[in-house]
Motif scaffolding. Structure first.
Motif, mmCIF file in Angstrom:
data_model
loop_
_atom_site.group_PDB
_atom_site.id
_atom_site.type_symbol
_atom_site.label_atom_id
_atom_site.label_comp_id
_atom_site.label_asym_id
_atom_site.label_seq_id
_atom_site.Cartn_x
_atom_site.Cartn_y
_atom_site.Cartn_z
ATOM 1 N N LYS A 194 0.713 -1.140 -0.074
ATOM 2 C CA LYS A 194 0.306 -0.269 -0.346
ATOM 3 C C LYS A 194 0.884 0.958 -0.232
ATOM 4 C CE LYS A 194 -2.959 -2.579 2.587
ATOM 5 N NZ LYS A 194 -5.263 -3.021 2.484
ATOM 6 N N LEU A 195 2.240 1.390 0.113
ATOM 7 C CA LEU A 195 3.141 2.205 0.674
ATOM 8 C C LEU A 195 4.058 2.510 -0.354
ATOM 9 C CD1 LEU A 195 4.773 1.728 3.945
ATOM 10 C CD2 LEU A 195 2.521 2.786 3.181
ATOM 11 N N LYS A 246 5.342 0.811 -8.590
ATOM 12 C CA LYS A 246 4.877 -0.673 -8.639
ATOM 13 C C LYS A 246 5.281 -0.695 -9.778
ATOM 14 C CE LYS A 246 0.308 -0.839 -6.017
ATOM 15 N NZ LYS A 246 0.814 -0.088 -4.898
ATOM 16 N N ALA A 247 6.217 -2.393 -9.908
ATOM 17 C CA ALA A 247 6.784 -3.093 -11.403
ATOM 18 C C ALA A 247 5.920 -3.526 -11.833
ATOM 19 C CB ALA A 247 7.923 -3.742 -10.570
ATOM 20 N N LEU A 248 5.504 -2.767 -13.403
ATOM 21 C CA LEU A 248 4.985 -3.861 -14.191
ATOM 22 C C LEU A 248 5.489 -4.731 -14.844
ATOM 23 C CD1 LEU A 248 2.854 -0.680 -15.585
ATOM 24 C CD2 LEU A 248 2.194 -2.170 -14.010
ATOM 25 N N VAL A 249 5.227 -6.072 -14.452
ATOM 26 C CA VAL A 249 5.419 -7.349 -15.553
ATOM 27 C C VAL A 249 5.239 -7.353 -16.385
ATOM 28 C CG1 VAL A 249 6.287 -9.797 -15.318
ATOM 29 C CG2 VAL A 249 5.973 -8.675 -12.849
ATOM 30 N N PRO A 250 5.652 -7.075 -17.940
ATOM 31 C CA PRO A 250 4.706 -8.028 -18.965
ATOM 32 C C PRO A 250 4.703 -9.138 -19.675
ATOM 33 C CG PRO A 250 6.973 -6.682 -19.097
ATOM 34 C CD PRO A 250 7.076 -6.724 -18.086
ATOM 35 N N THR A 251 3.305 -9.345 -19.825
ATOM 36 C CA THR A 251 2.223 -10.437 -20.102
ATOM 37 C C THR A 251 3.354 -11.258 -20.452
ATOM 38 O OG1 THR A 251 0.182 -10.156 -20.284
ATOM 39 C CG2 THR A 251 0.793 -12.087 -21.136
ATOM 40 N N GLN A 252 4.479 -11.123 -21.331
ATOM 41 C CA GLN A 252 5.426 -12.522 -21.985
ATOM 42 C C GLN A 252 6.533 -12.538 -21.345
ATOM 43 O OE1 GLN A 252 5.491 -13.855 -24.831
ATOM 44 N NE2 GLN A 252 6.967 -14.435 -24.468
ATOM 45 N N LYS A 253 6.776 -11.828 -19.773
ATOM 46 C CA LYS A 253 7.944 -12.113 -18.807
ATOM 47 C C LYS A 253 7.145 -13.274 -18.361
ATOM 48 C CE LYS A 253 11.656 -10.139 -16.893
ATOM 49 N NZ LYS A 253 12.104 -9.120 -16.990
ATOM 50 N N MET A 254 5.999 -13.000 -17.896
ATOM 51 C CA MET A 254 4.963 -14.271 -17.296
ATOM 52 C C MET A 254 5.090 -15.147 -17.957
ATOM 53 S SD MET A 254 2.236 -11.723 -15.974
ATOM 54 C CE MET A 254 1.222 -13.128 -14.709
ATOM 55 N N LEU A 255 5.267 -15.389 -19.091
ATOM 56 C CA LEU A 255 4.560 -16.288 -20.112
ATOM 57 C C LEU A 255 6.186 -16.601 -20.335
ATOM 58 C CD1 LEU A 255 2.724 -15.569 -22.769
ATOM 59 C CD2 LEU A 255 1.980 -16.925 -20.956
ATOM 60 N N GLU A 256 6.948 -16.652 -19.942
ATOM 61 C CA GLU A 256 8.374 -17.212 -19.687
ATOM 62 C C GLU A 256 8.390 -17.457 -18.945
ATOM 63 O OE1 GLU A 256 9.943 -13.847 -22.560
ATOM 64 O OE2 GLU A 256 11.172 -13.738 -20.980
ATOM 65 N N ALA A 257 8.474 -17.019 -17.206
ATOM 66 C CA ALA A 257 8.246 -18.141 -16.679
ATOM 67 C C ALA A 257 7.451 -18.916 -16.139
ATOM 68 C CB ALA A 257 7.836 -16.907 -14.993
ATOM 69 N N LEU A 258 6.728 -19.387 -17.120
ATOM 70 C CA LEU A 258 5.725 -20.068 -17.141
ATOM 71 C C LEU A 258 6.589 -21.571 -17.382
ATOM 72 C CD1 LEU A 258 2.449 -21.394 -16.176
ATOM 73 C CD2 LEU A 258 2.574 -21.194 -18.574
ATOM 74 N N LYS A 259 7.925 -22.751 -16.924
ATOM 75 C CA LYS A 259 8.706 -23.230 -17.178
ATOM 76 C C LYS A 259 7.735 -24.343 -17.545
ATOM 77 C CE LYS A 259 12.256 -20.363 -16.673
ATOM 78 N NZ LYS A 259 12.629 -19.739 -18.621
ATOM 79 N N GLU A 260 8.682 -25.534 -17.953
ATOM 80 C CA GLU A 260 7.667 -26.647 -18.115
ATOM 81 C C GLU A 260 7.636 -27.560 -16.337
ATOM 82 O OE1 GLU A 260 7.080 -29.522 -19.781
ATOM 83 O OE2 GLU A 260 6.631 -27.968 -20.987
ATOM 84 N N HIS A 261 8.123 -27.209 -15.069
ATOM 85 C CA HIS A 261 7.987 -27.859 -13.979
ATOM 86 C C HIS A 261 6.710 -26.848 -13.612
ATOM 87 C CE1 HIS A 261 10.608 -24.980 -13.180
ATOM 88 N NE2 HIS A 261 10.571 -25.307 -12.119
ATOM 89 N N VAL A 262 6.817 -26.188 -13.979
ATOM 90 C CA VAL A 262 5.372 -25.452 -12.957
ATOM 91 C C VAL A 262 4.213 -26.721 -13.518
ATOM 92 C CG1 VAL A 262 3.737 -23.131 -13.296
ATOM 93 C CG2 VAL A 262 6.428 -22.719 -13.905
ATOM 94 N N SER A 263 3.670 -26.601 -12.190
ATOM 95 C CA SER A 263 2.237 -27.051 -11.842
ATOM 96 C C SER A 263 1.042 -26.574 -11.857
ATOM 97 C CB SER A 263 2.921 -28.612 -11.667
ATOM 98 O OG SER A 263 2.626 -28.618 -9.609
ATOM 99 N N CYS A 264 0.986 -25.335 -11.751
ATOM 100 C CA CYS A 264 -0.337 -24.601 -11.098
ATOM 101 C C CYS A 264 0.487 -23.019 -11.474
ATOM 102 C CB CYS A 264 -0.986 -25.075 -9.891
ATOM 103 S SG CYS A 264 0.052 -24.345 -8.153
ATOM 104 N N ILE A 265 -0.339 -22.421 -11.573
ATOM 105 C CA ILE A 265 -0.361 -20.880 -11.237
ATOM 106 C C ILE A 265 -1.603 -20.222 -10.036
ATOM 107 C CG2 ILE A 265 -0.955 -18.226 -11.904
ATOM 108 C CD1 ILE A 265 -0.826 -20.172 -15.128
ATOM 109 N N CYS A 266 -0.963 -19.254 -8.870
ATOM 110 C CA CYS A 266 -1.864 -19.028 -7.748
ATOM 111 C C CYS A 266 -2.103 -17.550 -7.705
ATOM 112 C CB CYS A 266 -1.892 -19.387 -6.893
ATOM 113 S SG CYS A 266 -1.881 -19.004 -5.829
ATOM 114 N N TYR A 267 -2.599 -16.983 -8.027
ATOM 115 C CA TYR A 267 -3.231 -16.072 -7.905
ATOM 116 C C TYR A 267 -2.819 -15.068 -6.615
ATOM 117 C CZ TYR A 267 -3.481 -16.191 -12.874
ATOM 118 O OH TYR A 267 -2.707 -16.288 -14.606
ATOM 119 N N PHE A 268 -2.638 -14.366 -5.774
ATOM 120 C CA PHE A 268 -2.559 -14.263 -4.722
ATOM 121 C C PHE A 268 -2.643 -11.894 -4.786
ATOM 122 C CE2 PHE A 268 -0.817 -17.271 -2.793
ATOM 123 C CZ PHE A 268 -0.008 -18.002 -3.509
ATOM 124 N N GLY A 269 -2.277 -11.603 -3.671
ATOM 125 C CA GLY A 269 -2.676 -10.035 -3.733
ATOM 126 C C GLY A 269 -1.187 -9.510 -3.001
ATOM 127 N N GLY A 270 -1.808 -8.411 -1.743
ATOM 128 C CA GLY A 270 -3.213 -8.195 -1.673
ATOM 129 C C GLY A 270 -4.396 -9.147 -2.053
#
Ligand code: SF4
Length: 257
Positions: free
Chosen positions: A50-51, A55-79
């Protein structure tokens, strides 16, 4: 966390939704942490975001690149993922399109106050992929909820009931999970009775995670949850017939009354 019932933590749903019949060792979770929230809880454990006005904006392409073969779930948090849910839904669909036929669970940890069509879509993705929606039921009575979180809880309760219906479609692994922070002096016996009655009235199969409280943010002058408080919460959950109850943050429990 829903790890006490989810495929990644327990192997539930193996082999369709999990790589292993037990804890999914060797695999990873892609945790997406949105620095935003539509609540302003007095005890927010993530209040630092909140302070942060840069905030760092992470492009969708970079997020997709983080989706390596051994990633078996995506969990959305917050906030909370609610304010950024359109992005999360769109990213999930892109990620799933890259992994046809492979295990990739979509999971959410949320206060449950999204617009109903949005949270319905979140649940649809979880149902289809073996993931779950974990909703924080912070209090049952409106005044206590408003005092703790600054907003009413009608949307959360309404959405939770709707998702309980949807979750019947896939009983295992459970698609809907509840969690409640045991805030001393606020989430007391009366609140816990009401919450347990609400959950059990929808389905006793909905797992409930009870979490010990840690003093922080505006509630930094409270003690941690006492052992007696936690035991009372567990007893109330069992009395209402809730089948799977978990006590988290046990290391925080104090002996004080
Ligand atoms: S819902 Fe969660 S992230 Fe949002 S203010 Fe409350 S504790 Fe913090």
């Amino acid at each position: 966390m829903a790890d006490f019932v989810c495929p990644g933590g327990t192997g539930a749903g193996y082999p369709r939704y999990a790589h292993r019949p037990g804890p999914e060792r060797g695999y990873a979770n892609l945790a997406v942490f949105y620095e935003a929230c539509n609540f302003n809880c007095l005890y927010c454990q993530n209040w630092h975001f909140k302070l942060n006005d840069r905030k760092a904006l992470v492009p969708t392409q970079k997020m997709l690149e983080a989706l390596k073969e051994h990633v078996s779930c995506i969990c959305y948090f917050g906030g909370d993922p609610g304010p950024q849910a359109p992005h999360a839904l769109s990213f999930s669909k892109k990620a799933l399109a890259l992994r046809p036929g492979k295990i990739l669970r979509i999971c959410w940890e949320t206060n449950g106050a999204e617009n109903t069509p949005i949270i319905r879509e979140m649940m649809r993705l979880s149902l289809a992929t073996g993931g779950c929606v974990k909703i924080d039921l912070k209090a049952y009575s409106a005044p206590v909820h408003e005092t703790l979180c600054g907003v009413p809880n009608q949307m959360t309760l309404k959405n939770f009931a709707l998702l309980a219906e949807m979750a019947r479609e896939r009983p295992e692994p459970p698609a809907l999970v509840a969690s409640t922070l045991l805030v001393p002096g606020y989430v007391d016996e009366e609140e816990l009775e009401a919450l347990a009655g609400f959950i059990a009235g929808l389905s006793r199969d909905i797992p409930w995670s009870l979490l010990a409280f840690y003093p922080t943010f505006y509630l930094d002058d409270l003690p941690t949850t006492s052992r007696r408080h936690a035991q009372l919460a567990l007893a109330i959950a069992r009395k209402h017939g809730i089948k799977r109850v978990n006590l988290g943050n046990r290391h925080l429990l104090s002996e004080a009354y």
